[in-house]
Design a protein around this motif. Structure first.
Motif, mmCIF file in Angstrom:
data_model
loop_
_atom_site.group_PDB
_atom_site.id
_atom_site.type_symbol
_atom_site.label_atom_id
_atom_site.label_comp_id
_atom_site.label_asym_id
_atom_site.label_seq_id
_atom_site.Cartn_x
_atom_site.Cartn_y
_atom_site.Cartn_z
ATOM 1 N N THR A 150 0.835 -1.206 0.000
ATOM 2 C CA THR A 150 0.000 0.000 0.000
ATOM 3 C C THR A 150 0.864 1.248 0.000
ATOM 4 O O THR A 150 0.538 2.237 -0.675
ATOM 5 C CB THR A 150 -0.934 0.009 1.222
ATOM 6 N N ARG A 151 1.977 1.203 0.752
ATOM 7 C CA ARG A 151 2.886 2.347 0.798
ATOM 8 C C ARG A 151 3.400 2.697 -0.605
ATOM 9 O O ARG A 151 3.482 3.867 -0.977
ATOM 10 C CB ARG A 151 4.055 2.025 1.722
ATOM 11 N N LYS A 152 3.735 1.675 -1.395
ATOM 12 C CA LYS A 152 4.202 1.914 -2.754
ATOM 13 C C LYS A 152 3.089 2.549 -3.596
ATOM 14 O O LYS A 152 3.352 3.431 -4.422
ATOM 15 C CB LYS A 152 4.659 0.606 -3.388
ATOM 16 N N LYS A 153 1.869 2.085 -3.387
ATOM 17 C CA LYS A 153 0.732 2.655 -4.123
ATOM 18 C C LYS A 153 0.527 4.129 -3.767
ATOM 19 O O LYS A 153 0.259 4.973 -4.631
ATOM 20 C CB LYS A 153 -0.534 1.856 -3.807
ATOM 21 N N ILE A 154 0.666 4.442 -2.484
ATOM 22 C CA ILE A 154 0.500 5.824 -2.037
ATOM 23 C C ILE A 154 1.613 6.699 -2.597
ATOM 24 O O ILE A 154 1.378 7.836 -3.033
ATOM 25 C CB ILE A 154 0.478 5.894 -0.493
ATOM 26 N N SER A 155 2.830 6.176 -2.611
ATOM 27 C CA SER A 155 3.957 6.937 -3.164
ATOM 28 C C SER A 155 3.725 7.234 -4.638
ATOM 29 O O SER A 155 4.001 8.344 -5.119
ATOM 30 C CB SER A 155 5.257 6.158 -2.975
ATOM 31 N N ALA A 156 3.209 6.254 -5.378
ATOM 32 C CA ALA A 156 2.901 6.462 -6.790
ATOM 33 C C ALA A 156 1.789 7.486 -6.964
ATOM 34 O O ALA A 156 1.820 8.314 -7.893
ATOM 35 C CB ALA A 156 2.514 5.136 -7.431
ATOM 36 N N LEU A 157 0.804 7.440 -6.079
ATOM 37 C CA LEU A 157 -0.286 8.415 -6.119
ATOM 38 C C LEU A 157 0.242 9.820 -5.873
ATOM 39 O O LEU A 157 -0.111 10.767 -6.594
ATOM 40 C CB LEU A 157 -1.344 8.059 -5.069
ATOM 41 N N ALA B 209 -7.170 -2.472 1.844
ATOM 42 C CA ALA B 209 -8.193 -3.246 1.128
ATOM 43 C C ALA B 209 -8.283 -2.826 -0.335
ATOM 44 O O ALA B 209 -8.598 -3.634 -1.216
ATOM 45 C CB ALA B 209 -9.547 -3.080 1.812
ATOM 46 N N TRP B 210 -7.997 -1.557 -0.607
ATOM 47 C CA TRP B 210 -8.073 -1.043 -1.972
ATOM 48 C C TRP B 210 -6.789 -1.255 -2.773
ATOM 49 O O TRP B 210 -6.801 -1.172 -3.997
ATOM 50 C CB TRP B 210 -8.352 0.469 -1.947
ATOM 51 N N ALA B 211 -5.684 -1.489 -2.091
ATOM 52 C CA ALA B 211 -4.363 -1.420 -2.722
ATOM 53 C C ALA B 211 -4.212 -2.337 -3.930
ATOM 54 O O ALA B 211 -3.505 -2.001 -4.894
ATOM 55 C CB ALA B 211 -3.282 -1.730 -1.695
ATOM 56 N N HIS B 212 -4.843 -3.496 -3.924
ATOM 57 C CA HIS B 212 -4.686 -4.451 -5.017
ATOM 58 C C HIS B 212 -5.645 -4.187 -6.178
ATOM 59 O O HIS B 212 -5.607 -4.905 -7.181
ATOM 60 C CB HIS B 212 -4.875 -5.883 -4.488
ATOM 61 N N ASP B 213 -6.487 -3.160 -6.033
ATOM 62 C CA ASP B 213 -7.388 -2.800 -7.127
ATOM 63 C C ASP B 213 -6.605 -2.019 -8.183
ATOM 64 O O ASP B 213 -5.907 -1.050 -7.852
ATOM 65 C CB ASP B 213 -8.548 -1.952 -6.596
ATOM 66 N N PRO B 214 -6.710 -2.399 -9.459
ATOM 67 C CA PRO B 214 -5.992 -1.675 -10.516
ATOM 68 C C PRO B 214 -6.365 -0.186 -10.579
ATOM 69 O O PRO B 214 -5.590 0.626 -11.080
ATOM 70 C CB PRO B 214 -6.419 -2.397 -11.794
ATOM 71 N N PHE C 161 -6.737 1.872 -8.059
ATOM 72 C CA PHE C 161 -6.489 2.402 -6.721
ATOM 73 C C PHE C 161 -6.500 3.929 -6.691
ATOM 74 O O PHE C 161 -7.177 4.545 -5.865
ATOM 75 C CB PHE C 161 -5.141 1.881 -6.200
ATOM 76 N N LYS C 162 -5.760 4.565 -7.592
ATOM 77 C CA LYS C 162 -5.682 6.021 -7.598
ATOM 78 C C LYS C 162 -7.053 6.656 -7.830
ATOM 79 O O LYS C 162 -7.396 7.678 -7.222
ATOM 80 C CB LYS C 162 -4.688 6.489 -8.662
ATOM 81 N N THR C 163 -7.840 6.035 -8.699
ATOM 82 C CA THR C 163 -9.179 6.547 -8.973
ATOM 83 C C THR C 163 -10.083 6.416 -7.753
ATOM 84 O O THR C 163 -10.856 7.332 -7.431
ATOM 85 C CB THR C 163 -9.812 5.805 -10.160
ATOM 86 N N LEU C 164 -9.978 5.301 -7.040
ATOM 87 C CA LEU C 164 -10.791 5.093 -5.841
ATOM 88 C C LEU C 164 -10.524 6.179 -4.809
ATOM 89 O O LEU C 164 -11.445 6.730 -4.205
ATOM 90 C CB LEU C 164 -10.498 3.721 -5.231
ATOM 91 N N VAL C 165 -9.248 6.491 -4.600
ATOM 92 C CA VAL C 165 -8.886 7.515 -3.620
ATOM 93 C C VAL C 165 -9.386 8.884 -4.071
ATOM 94 O O VAL C 165 -9.971 9.642 -3.286
ATOM 95 C CB VAL C 165 -7.365 7.544 -3.409
ATOM 96 N N ARG D 29 -4.454 22.732 -1.570
ATOM 97 C CA ARG D 29 -4.524 21.306 -1.276
ATOM 98 C C ARG D 29 -3.242 20.825 -0.602
ATOM 99 O O ARG D 29 -2.160 21.369 -0.825
ATOM 100 C CB ARG D 29 -4.772 20.511 -2.566
ATOM 101 N N ARG D 30 -3.374 19.780 0.217
ATOM 102 C CA ARG D 30 -2.221 19.114 0.835
ATOM 103 C C ARG D 30 -2.597 17.675 1.138
ATOM 104 O O ARG D 30 -3.730 17.401 1.553
ATOM 105 C CB ARG D 30 -1.812 19.826 2.123
ATOM 106 N N MET D 31 -1.680 16.754 0.931
ATOM 107 C CA MET D 31 -1.902 15.340 1.226
ATOM 108 C C MET D 31 -0.882 14.909 2.271
ATOM 109 O O MET D 31 0.307 15.219 2.156
ATOM 110 C CB MET D 31 -1.757 14.510 -0.048
ATOM 111 N N GLU D 32 -1.357 14.192 3.274
ATOM 112 C CA GLU D 32 -0.497 13.935 4.427
ATOM 113 C C GLU D 32 -0.747 12.561 5.027
ATOM 114 O O GLU D 32 -1.892 12.171 5.271
ATOM 115 C CB GLU D 32 -0.764 15.031 5.478
ATOM 116 N N ASP D 33 0.342 11.825 5.272
ATOM 117 C CA ASP D 33 0.266 10.533 5.951
ATOM 118 C C ASP D 33 0.329 10.782 7.453
ATOM 119 O O ASP D 33 1.334 11.280 7.968
ATOM 120 C CB ASP D 33 1.444 9.661 5.500
ATOM 121 N N ASN D 34 -0.746 10.456 8.157
ATOM 122 C CA ASN D 34 -0.807 10.675 9.609
ATOM 123 C C ASN D 34 -0.682 9.328 10.320
ATOM 124 O O ASN D 34 -1.683 8.686 10.657
ATOM 125 C CB ASN D 34 -2.115 11.369 9.980
#
Length: 344
Positions: free
Chosen positions: A5-12, A116-121, A123-127, A296-301
């Motif tokens: 999931t971390r890799k997916k978030i980094s790509a996002l 739960a979403w990470a394996h969905d192709p 993923f970025k759209t879902l977020v 806008r700002r995106m932040e890992d809490n």
């Protein structure tokens, strides 16, 4: 969140940084007008109501309404032997003003959901869609329920955004009270049903329509926006009267029964007050957003096991022509189940 999931978030984050030309999405960045216009267009495509009304980027934080629709009589004759022809401004009758103020749309997604979403192709759209959908929903709710702007809003006490900003109905009440019905024969109540102020919903909508200023009453784009509870109550009563008649039952099942009220096309709008009635045109309702105000700002809490997105924009709700809208105070509408003996 787990490593995948971390890799997916980094790509996002990288995709968002490239999209908005910013070096670090964890630091607040502004969205250019061109990018903002694309965001607005996407939201309108996904939301049928936003697609019907005006969502406009404006340069100044405050000023006079744009008055998008032309109105009034511009046809005429002139004896040019004795005087010049005098062009008329078809957009000069609104007279309303706007003041865009900051509204925050901050959302979070818990780590467990991201995993739960990470394996969905997609993923970025879902977020992205979750955030965009909630912003659209909130904008509509505030437009109908907003009563005031508090320094710090309280969503627990005001779940419909009543204290975030003044919406269209509040603007109508304050700026053109003659077109805002608050009570009938009984103080603080508008009774719809037998022995009430209006024998049925059709009569109520027709009366609201009559409040529209004469110069707009024949405009072909007028519609009636009606709350779900009023429509359901009217439909139930129609069933009681005609449900055993094959032809009438077919009309109900084909949903033609809610086609028109007061001679106007009737619409059921998501997040509209369940006992509300508004007569206007969709293009008479606007949301103004100030250019260059979207942040806008995106932040890992990690302290709260969640990923957060912070977004704000200066915005306001605008009625383009105050004479071309009429409505009821939905909180005062009462219905009866016993032919007028009691009301609730």
């Amino acid at each position: 969140m787990d490593n995948f999931t971390r890799k997916k978030i980094s790509a996002l984050e990288l995709a968002v940084a490239e999209q908005y030309d910013t070096a670090n999405v964890a630091q607040t960045f502004s969205i250019t007008p061109n990018k903002a216009q694309k965001i607005i267009a996407q939201a309108r495509l996904e939301n049928s109501f936003l697609n019907r009304i005006n969502v406009v980027l404006v340069k100044n934080q405050q000023g006079e309404a744009i008055r998008i629709d032309a109105t009034g009589m511009i046809a005429g004759t002139t004896d040019t032997e004795s005087k010049d022809r005098a062009p008329k401004d078809p957009h000069s009758k609104g007279g309303t003003t706007y003041h865009c103020q900051q509204v925050n749309f901050d959302t979070l997604i818990k780590y467990v959901t991201l995993d739960a979403w990470a394996h969905d192709p997609k993923f970025k759209t879902l977020v992205a869609v979750q955030t965009r959908k909630q912003i659209s929903t909130n904008q509509i709710q505030i437009g109908f329920y907003g009563e005031r702007r508090a320094a710090t809003s309280d969503p627990a006490a005001n779940p419909k955004g009543q204290d975030v900003a003044k919406g269209w109905l509040k603007k109508l009440e304050e700026q053109n009270a003659e077109n805002f019905l608050t009570e009938g024969k009984n103080a603080g109540e508008i009774r719809i049903g037998e022995q009430g102020d209006y024998v049925n919903l059709d009569a109520a909508v027709n009366d609201v329509k009559q409040m529209i200023d004469p110069e707009f009453e024949d405009d072909g784009d007028l519609v009636a926006i009606i709350g779900s509870e009023l429509l359901a109550d009217d439909k139930a009563k129609f069933y009681d009267l005609h449900g055993n008649t094959p032809s009438e039952k077919a009309r109900i099942e084909d949903k033609q029964i809610i086609g028109t009220y007061g001679g106007l096309s009737a619409y059921k709008v998501p997040h509209f007050p369940s006992r509300g009635i508004i007569v206007t045109s969709f293009k008479n309702l606007s949301i103004y957003i100030q250019k260059d105000s979207i942040r806008r700002r995106m932040e890992d809490n990690a302290k709260r096991d969640r990923y957060e997105t912070y977004q704000s924009q200066n915005m306001d709700y605008v009625i383009e022509e105050l004479g071309k809208i009429a409505a009821v105070q939905f909180a005062n509408v009462k219905l009866t189940d016993d032919k007028g003996t009691s009301w609730s």
